[in-house]
Enzyme design. Structure first.
Site, PDB file in Angstrom:
ATOM      1  N   TYR A   1       0.856  -1.190   0.000  1.00  0.00           N
ATOM      2  CA  TYR A   1       0.000   0.000   0.000  1.00  0.00           C
ATOM      3  C   TYR A   1       0.890   1.237   0.000  1.00  0.00           C
ATOM      4  CZ  TYR A   1      -3.665   3.247   1.722  1.00  0.00           C
ATOM      5  OH  TYR A   1      -4.539   4.291   1.894  1.00  0.00           O
TER       6      TYR A   1
ATOM      7  N   LYS B   1      -1.659  -1.547  -3.840  1.00  0.00           N
ATOM      8  CA  LYS B   1      -2.650  -0.470  -3.837  1.00  0.00           C
ATOM      9  C   LYS B   1      -1.884   0.832  -4.037  1.00  0.00           C
ATOM     10  CE  LYS B   1      -6.006   1.955  -0.904  1.00  0.00           C
ATOM     11  NZ  LYS B   1      -6.615   2.043   0.457  1.00  0.00           N
TER      12      LYS B   1
END
EC number: 4.3.3.7
Length: 293
Positions: A133, A161
């Site tokens: 992320y 992400k």
């Protein structure tokens, strides 16, 4: 399970700041009925920063229990200490979560080699699939495409992400990553459709908390290559994508979820404070533009 509309689920709280189990069940039922692909439990939007580790694990475990196998659950497990992130990740081994979403270390701003070693150590500590992320606007730390490509070679690091909002990152990562099964997910609702048009496979979404069916449809249209229809839908959602960040996330989206009757309260723990009246009017208008009111 790591494609399509994945909701970064808010954590409903009662007036005392404790988890509101009834509202949590209501939210999960809403996402099951809407066709949401998966839930991220206790990520940034789930207020991981104001929950201690035991509370963090408890919320994820309650989410798993209430989901009852009807929808996959991904645990947020990020920390700015590698040993802490490993400890948190290992608490979800053999629990039923389908993977972990792990944010880059925040505040201490490690070098790229430090990021590589951090995520490598976490991945090697578990068999759970790992989603990297990257959200430098919050962490002060930007994981660059070459580092993502190095990490993609590790077997159980399966996705990233990418929440920079920088669409050039999609092609930069694609060029460097050899594994065609490595999944790119947008972490920015406003640019999510464009991200998918460039090759991304879905969105880990804040907007999906209150417009679940619409985000499922948007991701489905993108997967079908129907970007003309997708763009029409996205234009209707754009005020939401933007104005759910009129104040710090998750302040606006929790207020919106309460406004729509999806949960009982918009309580947050300090230092997060309630949505201001001027911002309420902005979010209300966005809800109307999206056809939710």
């Amino acid at each position: 399970m790591f494609t399509g509309s994945i909701v970064a689920l808010i954590t409903p709280m009662d007036d005392n700041g404790d988890v509101d189990r009834a509202s949590l069940k209501s939210l999960i039922d809403y996402h099951v009925a809407s066709g949401t692909a998966a839930i991220v439990s206790v990520g940034t939007t789930g207020e991981s920063a104001t929950l201690n580790h035991d509370e963090h694990v408890d919320v994820v475990m309650q989410t798993l229990e209430l989901a009852g196998g009807r929808i996959p659950v991904i645990a947020g497990t990020g920390a700015n200490s590698t040993s802490e992130a490993i400890s948190l990740t290992q608490r979800f081994n053999d629990t039923g979560v389908v993977g972990c979403l792990t944010v880059t270390p925040y505040y201490n701003r490690p070098m790229q080699e430090g990021l590589y070693q951090h995520f490598k150590a976490i991945a090697e500590s578990t068999d759970l699939p790992q989603i990297l992320y990257n959200v430098p606007s919050r962490t002060g730390c930007d994981m660059l495409p070459p580092t993502i490509a190095r990490l993609a070679k590790i077997k159980n690091i399966v996705a990233v992400k990418e929440a920079t909002g920088n669409l050039s990152r999609v092609s930069q990562i694609q060029v460097l990553v050899d594994d065609e099964d490595f999944i790119l997910l947008s972490g920015d609702d406003a640019s999510g459709l464009d991200f998918m048009q460039l090759g991304g496979k879905g969105v880990i979404s804040v907007t999906a908390n209150i417009a679940a069916r619409e985000m499922v449809e948007l991701c489905a249209l993108a997967a079908q290559g129907n970007f003309a229809e997708g763009r029409r839908l996205n234009q209707r959602l754009m005020p939401l994508h933007q104005h759910l960040f009129v104040e710090a996330n998750p302040i606006p989206v929790k207020w919106a979820a309460k406004r729509l009757g999806l949960m009982a309260n918009d309580t947050m723990r300090l230092p997060m404070t309630p949505l201001t009246d001027p911002a309420k009017r902005i979010v209300e208008d966005a809800l109307k533009s999206a056809g939710l009111l």
